[in-house]
Enzyme design. Structure first.
Site, PDB file in Angstrom:
ATOM      1  CG  ASP A 292      -1.985   1.069   1.202  1.00  0.00           C
ATOM      2  OD1 ASP A 292      -2.260   1.620   0.125  1.00  0.00           O
ATOM      3  OD2 ASP A 292      -2.561   1.346   2.278  1.00  0.00           O
ATOM      4  CG  HIS A 293       1.341   4.094  -2.844  1.00  0.00           C
ATOM      5  ND1 HIS A 293       0.626   3.966  -4.018  1.00  0.00           N
ATOM      6  CD2 HIS A 293       2.620   3.757  -3.149  1.00  0.00           C
ATOM      7  CE1 HIS A 293       1.439   3.581  -4.986  1.00  0.00           C
ATOM      8  NE2 HIS A 293       2.652   3.443  -4.482  1.00  0.00           N
ATOM      9  CG  PHE A 472      -7.662   5.264   0.401  1.00  0.00           C
ATOM     10  CD1 PHE A 472      -7.896   4.897   1.721  1.00  0.00           C
ATOM     11  CD2 PHE A 472      -7.709   6.603   0.081  1.00  0.00           C
ATOM     12  CE1 PHE A 472      -8.174   5.852   2.686  1.00  0.00           C
ATOM     13  CE2 PHE A 472      -7.982   7.568   1.033  1.00  0.00           C
ATOM     14  CZ  PHE A 472      -8.208   7.195   2.344  1.00  0.00           C
ATOM     15  CG  HIS A 473      -2.990   3.708  -3.958  1.00  0.00           C
ATOM     16  ND1 HIS A 473      -2.037   4.660  -4.269  1.00  0.00           N
ATOM     17  CD2 HIS A 473      -4.197   4.264  -4.245  1.00  0.00           C
ATOM     18  CE1 HIS A 473      -2.641   5.751  -4.712  1.00  0.00           C
ATOM     19  NE2 HIS A 473      -3.950   5.533  -4.707  1.00  0.00           N
ATOM     20  CD  GLN A 474      -5.812  -0.510   0.960  1.00  0.00           C
ATOM     21  OE1 GLN A 474      -6.771  -0.392   0.205  1.00  0.00           O
ATOM     22  NE2 GLN A 474      -5.488   0.445   1.818  1.00  0.00           N
TER      23      GLN A 474
END
Length: 538
Positions: A292-293, A472-474
């Protein structure tokens, strides 16, 4: 039992694209199952409406992680779309293809996924309304909007300040060169969100060979030996089954796809046996390699009006709403992060290593468990933030119960590597350097958080642990690769050791892309359709 050629689980970013492409010839039938409901609501279709649906359980899974030791044992809130279009229906719409080096990494792990293979897919997807460029697509299903003529004046001040700090403005970061400060392109058309559902499913919904079912929560995959033959799902209080003559394809995203695999007996045997689930296939990487980021930002009090003054007062809300309804223009037609860009702090890095964010509005993030409206602050303020592009920390997820309705355990394991911790420090220092540039210094009254008194690396690191947030980049929880010992699916997205089952969504990313993940997720759906149709021809 219902009979189809293909059963697709999840009508999100990848699933919408996949269902549309698989059925456009009319040759094959497909059932598309979505646990959520319709996306035809005002707050989904209005671009800035994502502030309203950020905590809305009717369209949002509203996941919460386990306490993270590296974030002072705090939990993180992970909204994910539970609606047609998935997270493309509730996200900030920022459109980023990624850097060619990302796909060099993918191609090394899984042949056929290098930049030369995926660039044409991005091109055919797009309907870009900005300046003509041979690298950008037009006429595709997915609208991508150039916002640079519509942004707030403070966003222009940010671009000028970045240039004064040595970061040139990039007119199109999705073209040949990704680096530089920029206005973010967004997935919208005519002031309306262009989610994957609107772009791909709305035009396809009347096809007789595509059956779209909402409120259909898939509970397990059905097998004949080690071949997937269908799924079981719950809808309107009833348990139903659907049979796939050809394949079952999971498009549930980075959380729901590995969860469903584990519930169906594919995953780490110890986890499955602990919950009394019979192991069909020992696959230790299902739910592992979670990436994630992680971002951080600085709040500034301004001396000039920001969007706070337009969107905080009730009269301002009414004016913005009326303008949007009448013209589909104004701040409600855009994203909060109007500016940003990509920079390379390490000259030896193969691509950008830090993503920037600029928002001409400020708002206070509520603690996990609190469900506020996302409301601008009552003073003049704005936010400037960042996230490292290629974090090296990895976490994992696993089912907490054999109950398919129970949310899985989510362990992000942020900031677990020295590289990630160092990049976060560098990010704060860069934000402050940009803020000291004349174009922003002239409009800044004060730094509110972390505050001018927070200067040492130890102090900044403590601030980051307390205030860092997910972007929110899972992704990468069913990652793709040749070696079944370190991956879950092969280069054609087939689950190792299982027949008739593929995964096609952000969970298959071998590594996290540079930038926002929605465009790559849709690309995976498009590319999956190519592979599946090729294999169907034999």
């Amino acid at each position: 039992m219902q009979q189809f050629d293909y059963v697709i689980v999840g009508a999100g970013s990848a699933g919408s694209a996949l269902a549309s492409r698989l059925t456009e010839s009319g040759k094959y039938t497909a059932l598309l199952l979505e646990a959520g409901g319709s996306d035809r609501t005002f707050w989904v279709q209005m671009p800035l409406g994502y502030g309203k649906v950020f905590h809305d359980p009717s369209v949002n899974w509203r996941y919460t992680t386990e306490p993270d030791p590296n974030l002072d044992n705090q939990r993180s809130y992970w909204p994910r779309g539970k609606v047609l279009g998935g997270s493309s229906s509730i996200n900030a719409m920022v459109w980023v293809r990624g850097h060619p080096n990302d796909y060099a990494e993918w191609g090394a792990a899984a042949p056929g996924w290098g930049w030369d293979e995926v660039a044409p897919v991005f091109h055919r997807m797009e309907d870009w309304d900005g300046p003509a460029n041979p690298t950008r697509g037009t006429g595709g299903p997915q609208a991508v909007h150039d916002v640079k003529d519509e942004v707030h004046p403070l966003t222009r001040s940010y671009l000028e300040a970045a240039e004064q700090a040595g970061i040139a403005t990039n007119p199109d970061y999705n073209a040949a060169n990704m680096e530089g400060a920029a206005c973010y392109q967004i997935s919208s058309r005519g002031g309306i969100r262009a989610s994957a559902a609107r772009s791909y499913l709305w035009p396809a919904k009347k096809r007789r060979n595509l059956d779209i079912q909402t409120r259909a929560h898939v509970t397990r995959i059905l097998f004949d030996g080690t071949r997937a033959v269908g799924v079981e799902y719950r809808q309107n209080g009833q348990t139903r089954t659907a049979h796939a003559h050809a394949e079952v394809i999971l498009c549930g995203g980075a959380i729901n796809s590995p969860q469903l695999l584990q519930l169906s007996g594919i995953g780490p045997s110890a986890v499955l046996q602990n919950h009394g689930i019979e192991v069909l296939s020992e696959s230790p990487n299902v739910g592992r390699n979670l990436q994630d980021h992680l971002g951080s930002d600085i709040y500034y009090r301004a001396t000039v009006p920001t969007l706070n003054q337009e969107l905080r007062p009730m009269l301002g809300k009414l004016r913005a709403g009326l303008r949007y309804i009448l013209t589909r223009k104004g701040p409600l037609s855009l994203s909060l992060n109007q500016g940003g860009g990509f920079v390379r702090l390490d000259p030896e890095a193969p691509g950008p290593d830090l993503q920037l964010y600029f928002s001409p509005v400020s708002y206070t993030r509520a603690p996990v468990g609190v469900r506020p409206l996302m409301n601008p602050d009552p003073f003049r303020g704005f936010l400037m933030g960042f996230s490292p592009c290629k974090p090296t920390s990895t976490g994992y997820l696993q089912i907490r119960s054999p109950d398919p309705m129970a949310a899985p355990e989510l362990h992000p394991n942020y900031l677990d590597t020295e590289y990630d911790r160092a990049m976060m420090l560098k990010g704060i220092h860069l934000m402050r350097r940009i803020a000291r540039s004349p174009a922003l210094q002239s409009v800044i009254e004060s730094e509110m958080t972390p505050g001018a008194d927070i200067t040492s690396d130890d102090q900044i690191a403590a601030y980051i642990r307390q205030k860092a947030w997910t972007v929110f980049h899972q992704c990468s929880t069913c990652r793709m690769g040749r070696d079944a010992g370190v991956s879950v699916v092969d280069a054609r997205l087939r689950v190792h050791g299982i027949q008739g089952l593929r995964v096609a969504d952000a969970s298959i990313f071998p590594t996290i892309p540079t930038g926002n993940t929605n465009a790559p997720a849709i690309m995976v759906g498009e590319r999956a359709s190519d592979l599946i149709l090729q294999d169907a021809k034999g």
